[in-house]
Scaffold this motif. Structure first.
Motif, PDB file in Angstrom:
ATOM      1  N   LEU A 171       5.108  10.371   3.687  1.00  0.00           N
ATOM      2  CA  LEU A 171       6.165  10.597   4.669  1.00  0.00           C
ATOM      3  C   LEU A 171       5.611  11.187   5.960  1.00  0.00           C
ATOM      4  O   LEU A 171       6.043  10.834   7.044  1.00  0.00           O
ATOM      5  N   ASN A 172       4.652  12.097   5.812  1.00  0.00           N
ATOM      6  CA  ASN A 172       4.174  12.785   7.020  1.00  0.00           C
ATOM      7  C   ASN A 172       3.409  11.863   7.968  1.00  0.00           C
ATOM      8  O   ASN A 172       3.075  12.255   9.074  1.00  0.00           O
ATOM      9  N   GLN A 173       3.117  10.655   7.540  1.00  0.00           N
ATOM     10  CA  GLN A 173       2.513   9.707   8.473  1.00  0.00           C
ATOM     11  C   GLN A 173       3.487   8.631   8.919  1.00  0.00           C
ATOM     12  O   GLN A 173       3.213   7.873   9.847  1.00  0.00           O
ATOM     13  N   ASN A 174       4.630   8.553   8.239  1.00  0.00           N
ATOM     14  CA  ASN A 174       5.532   7.433   8.508  1.00  0.00           C
ATOM     15  C   ASN A 174       6.916   7.813   9.004  1.00  0.00           C
ATOM     16  O   ASN A 174       7.629   6.961   9.531  1.00  0.00           O
ATOM     17  N   TRP A 175       7.304   9.038   8.802  1.00  0.00           N
ATOM     18  CA  TRP A 175       8.651   9.440   9.205  1.00  0.00           C
ATOM     19  C   TRP A 175       8.582  10.461  10.331  1.00  0.00           C
ATOM     20  O   TRP A 175       7.694  11.311  10.359  1.00  0.00           O
ATOM     21  N   SER A 176       9.590  10.403  11.201  1.00  0.00           N
ATOM     22  CA  SER A 176       9.688  11.449  12.216  1.00  0.00           C
ATOM     23  C   SER A 176      10.067  12.751  11.517  1.00  0.00           C
ATOM     24  O   SER A 176      10.630  12.751  10.420  1.00  0.00           O
ATOM     25  N   TRP A 177       9.733  13.832  12.188  1.00  0.00           N
ATOM     26  CA  TRP A 177       9.863  15.143  11.554  1.00  0.00           C
ATOM     27  C   TRP A 177      11.304  15.444  11.148  1.00  0.00           C
ATOM     28  O   TRP A 177      11.560  16.000  10.071  1.00  0.00           O
ATOM     29  N   ASP A 178      12.273  15.077  11.979  1.00  0.00           N
ATOM     30  CA  ASP A 178      13.676  15.370  11.643  1.00  0.00           C
ATOM     31  C   ASP A 178      14.119  14.609  10.410  1.00  0.00           C
ATOM     32  O   ASP A 178      14.899  15.111   9.597  1.00  0.00           O
ATOM     33  N   ARG A 179      13.613  13.395  10.262  1.00  0.00           N
ATOM     34  CA  ARG A 179      13.995  12.602   9.096  1.00  0.00           C
ATOM     35  C   ARG A 179      13.441  13.238   7.819  1.00  0.00           C
ATOM     36  O   ARG A 179      14.114  13.295   6.794  1.00  0.00           O
ATOM     37  N   ILE A 180      12.207  13.699   7.908  1.00  0.00           N
ATOM     38  CA  ILE A 180      11.622  14.414   6.779  1.00  0.00           C
ATOM     39  C   ILE A 180      12.474  15.633   6.437  1.00  0.00           C
ATOM     40  O   ILE A 180      12.813  15.885   5.281  1.00  0.00           O
ATOM     41  N   LEU A 181      12.849  16.384   7.461  1.00  0.00           N
ATOM     42  CA  LEU A 181      13.570  17.642   7.221  1.00  0.00           C
ATOM     43  C   LEU A 181      14.920  17.424   6.561  1.00  0.00           C
ATOM     44  O   LEU A 181      15.331  18.196   5.710  1.00  0.00           O
TER      45      LEU A 181
END
Lengths: 766, 766
Positions: free
Chosen positions: A582-592
């Motif tokens: 995820l940390n290479q493919n998703w924007s930070w807000d989406r991860i959060l």
């Protein structure tokens, strides 16, 4: 990237020279001895891509903070591990042609990190553009017997020519940190001298006045005949001794370089040259072979106490030994001013030397494999920083108590992300927990009265002020925190943080009660010194009673934080692979806002406070949270491996073990070139000993509940427990425990007690 | 800092030279004309502290992002307002001694910003260290009649000497932005020429290829006799014409400098010199006096449409006129590629030109005081950026829809704080709301079919995907947002954001229905072009129905976000003064977990969607939230002033009005030296017109519910409504509305309808 290292039980081996792997190898093949360390850079000049790295433990620099947007409370500086004087350098010119593996044709290249004996060996045959072909063998180590000494043997054998090698053996202090925020150099030159076979470079940091003297002596021999230096040269921060060494086809020219590396952390500044001279004299007097033999002996002792043997799986064997080797290279525990940096001596990224990794993941390794003073020094380190932690709490507006920093060198906060620096405060709990963990494992209850209680009380005071009472609900809550799962930020009532806070209060009260009973005078002295009131302890009891734990009643699980169950709940296996990591493919807000978990959070609590929860509760929480966990922190899998072992989830346990066992050897995260993941290596050790070994200490009793992955023939590990050294060997059929010492001890195997007299072995069916 | 400016109804006046105020004055006395702007730097050399600032609208630079810790999704660049060629410079050397107010003895210093006629005037008497005493009078403006022209009159009168002034009239393009992330210069020189009285400097941005040509002509006269230039000089990015001007005691030497400032935003790059020559020829032909007269006329028209008169309070009168003056200087609405930067042309801090401030706070001013095309161009600006907003949404992982950037120049996101950039998404709602606001005020329903519907649908699509359904509760929620109150970050279900999202869906469905009914062909064309399905509109209806609004049932208020009521609830007056402002005294985490509110959040919703809530609901929410609000954003007080007026809270309304009325004139936040707070000036206008004036448009009807603060004798304001220009004058006794145009209009005063025929006045008792 494909794994390129050879499997071997005791060595890390690279065969064939592939430039694209060079910086990874520079990290993996690093050497260190707790006092200093060195990336596996080539001694001779290399014009290709390389991170030259030489580090002196505890020598750091406060680099000016760089942020996009300043937030009140940020520290002005970020303390960085300092890349320091290059003491290994040899500039070699063969018949006018520089020896440089970036431009030469290379064959028979081999690099070997000999973990059993603690040295780095390298050999190759190079053909230069002038047609000269030569073989080189280089061996080097930083000495465990003489901590300030590094030694190099560098052998050159011409294969098809005679001639001359111009050999410059140099010290270069004109070094820049690869991670400097403003491309500044952190060192100023003080003196540089060169005379005869010796040279010295003394440099000083632009701030904090660390002074580092590197002094070296170089000898060059052809056929045992010593060659006299041709000249010496110096310029600012640089000194060299130059030899014109005759080369004869088929005959080996040998270079020996000894370097003393001393700093004013350990000696008076004006004595540095004298001390370096003494150290260097002693090393030169011993000579390379004897120094190397002493190194072998020092490592033999390390392995005796901490080795893990895995039979039937060379790859796993190599992986676990590499981890143990790096842990021992990084921290030796003799100096309570030092700690365990995230990259050890293998790189300079992330700065700082101390994260909560030390208490949460590294301490168990040193508890179980080293003398008691060594883990104790990790506790003393935090005790020594208590005043700074109190200042830190005051800076953030607290009227009392201590908040330890997220990242530090000297006790001051170095980090600057508000959601981490100000909010990932559960670290304070881990520091309290480490005291419990140490006392529980070693039985050294006296530490509480000596130092521990002061740290516990100040942390308890912090928690007292950090929670707030909510009259509408009649509970204490804690808002605005980041839990161990950094894929949620700034949440309210993170279960783990609330739990470890409340546990700190419980343990502090217990520790006070124990101290009062066992040593009333000392107790009273502390009460007076800490000015501890019954109002405070009464408040702590009230908080313990009324703290709010988010819980999902219908599922019977703790809720990671408020509103977690309002998220879109999914499991990792429902995600298409293209999203991972995820940390290479998703924007930070989406991860959060996703439910996906970076590393153990509720489960971290189940691991730490394992004795407080029944197996059914642990199972419900594991079954709920593990499937949402992406393990994108290298510190995550070990906790899951241990709990999976406890729950009998054998395949899951082995899967989790594999995720970090060879993290750096296989460059799993594509970032080993920056340095190795030192602290997560301790987690892998935990997976084996506390996971597969099922090792636990409860009420001064040692428990082993081993199981062995089906892929292995046997595994065995060493631990030190209450003065006894035990070797535990687990096969598919048996658990065999050998007491290698003269101390009687009782061991509970699969929850049955076995008295184990001195030098005896007990075997129990699996 | 003490206020140092004189009160005056039409001018800003500084008397006496105080170096410590100089940079503040440089901001306050700035001049601009929508096309370009200039801080109030001295023409002559000033060796003291100064921020030289000259800005060309729409000319920006993508500076490489600087962050402490990178987060996925951050933009690589931050578009910055570019500080550009200094075209005002005059280097004056009197008998060998430089004229420099930093070193000279200064008396009779006066600086005046004449807002009525739109020019900056300055005079002083300086005594140089050689004893020469001289009087200077300098007047300058950037022309509204000829947008690319700036003109300066600079008069020197020797008071006690004869001699020579060496006058260098220069252009200097070697400029650096004060806020450059990496201390880089953003301009390269292209050409510099100087011949006769003229000089030209053409520079180009290192990225994006903006080319800016400044060309100037200088005339120097002694007693109407023209002085011929002595020499010309050029170097890279610099060109000067030098005069040796004879000085005679008591006789005035006059310098006239005309500058044409043209860029390839408006002209072909290869035509810039030609265009500049034409413009300059025209300006020189007119001469300074005629240009200045045209400026006066242009401003007379501005004031006719937008003036506010406050009788009985000169300080308030000056404050509001300053705000209107700056709004008119910053944005003239002729160029839909431009927008309203937070500092206008008064400084370069914060970069970017467009925040949600434009839609939320600035649009009403232009709606009510300017021709319809001007506010319409603010909408067109966003429509033109729709593709970039769709790209932005895609970058953050959305499969459809548009997310407008937090800060932008060209439609691309410039900001990089994850909690703002990724999470303060309510901005998207304000952009939809602006369309509603424009159509509601102007009645220009056609805009929906021309452009508006496309923006509405794409924003609606974004909201559709940004909410998620929570099966356990049967509702739609929105997690991980930052509401207008930036003193809470990363919250779940911010009431305002959920409400504006749901409202966007409602309004988009209404707009579609209206379009279908009024222009079925155009409707169908859009449906096809947007590929809008009934699945989507059905989903929107379901979201409208099932969206979750956090509510505190027992208090009858909306909850600002999930768990807000779990905070420690306090009011600002319970705080000791030493804590305020919080943003200077508290660490960021403490601010975040406190209940204190930076700016209107729930109440922002009550303001925007005022017609959807009854007075009792507005009152309960105002009474609950206002006491917790610290108004540490200059955009906060206006919304509270307007609602306080509506609720009859007269004192609170006046208190809120005062907080921003003279924000920059009194340097209230101690940061005016960085530039003026342009967008909050529009908020002050709103406080008067929508607050005290009680002006509202509902269902195509204009409503006025005025009340007048007790401190004022009267206030009057101008608005343009549906082709009529109205002057509303409110005294303690009456409301008097004059229709200054030939258009009949109906006005509802205190909710009673009054037909107002052309050129008539109606008076109603207060």
């Amino acid at each position: 990237m494909k794994p390129y290292l050879k499997e071997h039980a005791w060595s890390i081996i690279e065969e064939g020279f592939n430039k694209t792997n060079h910086e990874i190898s520079e990290s993996v093949f690093s050497i260190g001895n707790g006092h200093m360390g060195q990336r596996a850079n080539f001694e001779e000049t290399y014009s290709g891509s390389s991170l030259q790295g030489s580090y002196m433990a505890g020598v750091y620099y406060p680099d000016k903070t760089r942020v996009g947007w300043w937030k009140n409370g940020y520290p002005e500086y970020f303390a960085k591990v300092l890349n320091a004087t290059n003491w290994i350098g040899l500039n070699i010119v063969i018949n006018g042609e520089p020896l440089d593996l970036h431009t030469a044709t290379v064959k028979n290249f081999k690099r070997e990190l000999n973990m059993k004996e603690g040295y780095l060996y390298r050999t190759f045959i190079a053909t230069l553009s002038n047609g000269n072909e030569l073989k080189v063998e280089a061996t080097r180590f930083v000495s465990f017997a003489m901590k300030e000494i590094g030694a190099i043997e560098y052998l050159i054998t011409p294969l098809n020519f005679d001639g001359t090698a111009e050999i410059s053996s140099y010290l270069d202090g004109d070094i820049i940190n690869s991670d400097a925020n403003y491309d500044e150099k952190f060192w100023t030159g003080i003196t540089q001298t060169a005379e005869g076979n010796r040279a010295e470079v003394t440099v000083k940091t632009k701030k904090l006045d660390f002074v580092y003297t590197a002094m070296k002596e170089t000898h060059v021999y052809l056929d045992s005949k010593a060659i006299t230096p041709r000249s010496v040269n110096t310029r600012e921060k640089y000194a060299e001794v130059v030899f014109d060494a005759p080369l004869k086809e088929g005959v080996t020219t040998a270079i020996y370089k000894y370097a003393a590396n001393v700093t004013n952390r350990d000696h008076q500044t004006d004595a540095l040259t004298t001390v370096a001279t003494d150290r260097l004299n002693a090393a030169v007097a011993l000579g390379f072979a004897e120094l190397k033999d002493a190194q072998k002996q020092a490592w033999a002792k390390k392995w005796q106490d901490s080795d893990i043997v895995i039979e039937g799986d060379v790859s796993a064997q190599q992986g676990i030994r590499f981890n143990i080797f790096q842990m021992n290279q990084t921290y030796t525990g003799e100096d309570a001013r030092l700690n365990i940096g995230p990259k050890g001596f293998t790189g300079e990224k992330y700065g700082g030397s101390t994260y909560w990794d030390t208490e949460a993941y590294c301490l168990p390794f040193y508890l179980a494999t080293a003398d008691q003073e060594i883990p104790r020094n990790l506790l003393v380190y935090r005790h020594n920083h208590l005043e700074k932690a109190k200042e830190n709490a005051a800076k953030l507006g607290f009227t009392k108590g201590a908040l330890y920093p997220m990242v530090t060198m000297n006790g001051e906060e170095s980090h600057n992300e508000w959601e981490i620096t100000f909010e990932e405060i559960h670290r304070n709990g881990a520091i309290a927990y480490a005291i419990y963990n140490y006392v529980n494992y070693t039985g050294d209850q006296a530490y509480i009265g000596e130092r521990g209680i002061e740290v516990l009380v100040e942390i308890a005071r912090f928690w007292e002020e950090r929670v707030h009472f909510v009259p509408r609900k009649g509970v204490y809550m804690m808002h605005g925190v980041t839990g161990p799962n950094e894929y949620e930020n700034n949440v309210n009532n993170n279960w783990y943080t609330n739990r470890i806070a409340s546990w700190t209060l419980e343990y502090t009260l217990e520790a006070l009660a124990h101290l009062k009973a066992s040593d009333p005078d000392r107790y009273q002295t502390w009460i007076n010194q800490l000015n501890l009131t019954t109002d405070e302890t009464t408040k702590w009891k009230e908080i313990i009673e009324k703290i709010y734990y988010p819980t999902v009643e219908d599922l019977g699980v703790f809720e990671q934080a408020d509103n977690f169950l309002d998220k879109e709940i999914m499991t990792v296996d429902q995600l298409d692979d293209k999203h991972l990591p995820l940390n290479q493919n998703w924007s930070w807000d989406r991860i959060l806002r996703s439910c996906f978990i970076k590393q153990a959070d509720v489960l971290q609590g189940m691991y730490f406070l394992n004795h407080k929860y029944d197996l059914a509760t642990i199972k419900r929480n594991f079954d709920f949270y593990e499937p949402m966990t992406v393990h994108e922190s290298s510190l995550s899998p070990c906790v899951h491996a241990i709990l999976a072992c406890q729950l009998g989830y054998k395949e899951k346990a082995y899967e989790m073990y594999l995720r970090t066992a060879r993290l750096d050897l296989d460059n799993y995260n594509n970032d080993t070139e920056d340095g190795c993941h030192i602290t997560s290596m301790a987690g892998t050790w935990m997976s084996v000993v506390e996971g597969f070994g099922g090792m636990k200490v409860i009420d001064n009793q040692l428990y082993l509940n081993p199981f062995i992955p089906g892929q292995w023939t046997s595994f065995s590990f060493k631990i030190v427990f209450r003065g006894a050294r035990l070797m535990i060997r687990v096969t598919q059929d048996n658990v065999e425990v050998t007491n290698e010492t003269n101390v009687d001890v009782t061991v509970n195997i699969h929850n049955e007690a076995y008295p184990l007299t001195a030098n005896s072995t007990t075997s129990v069916a699996q």
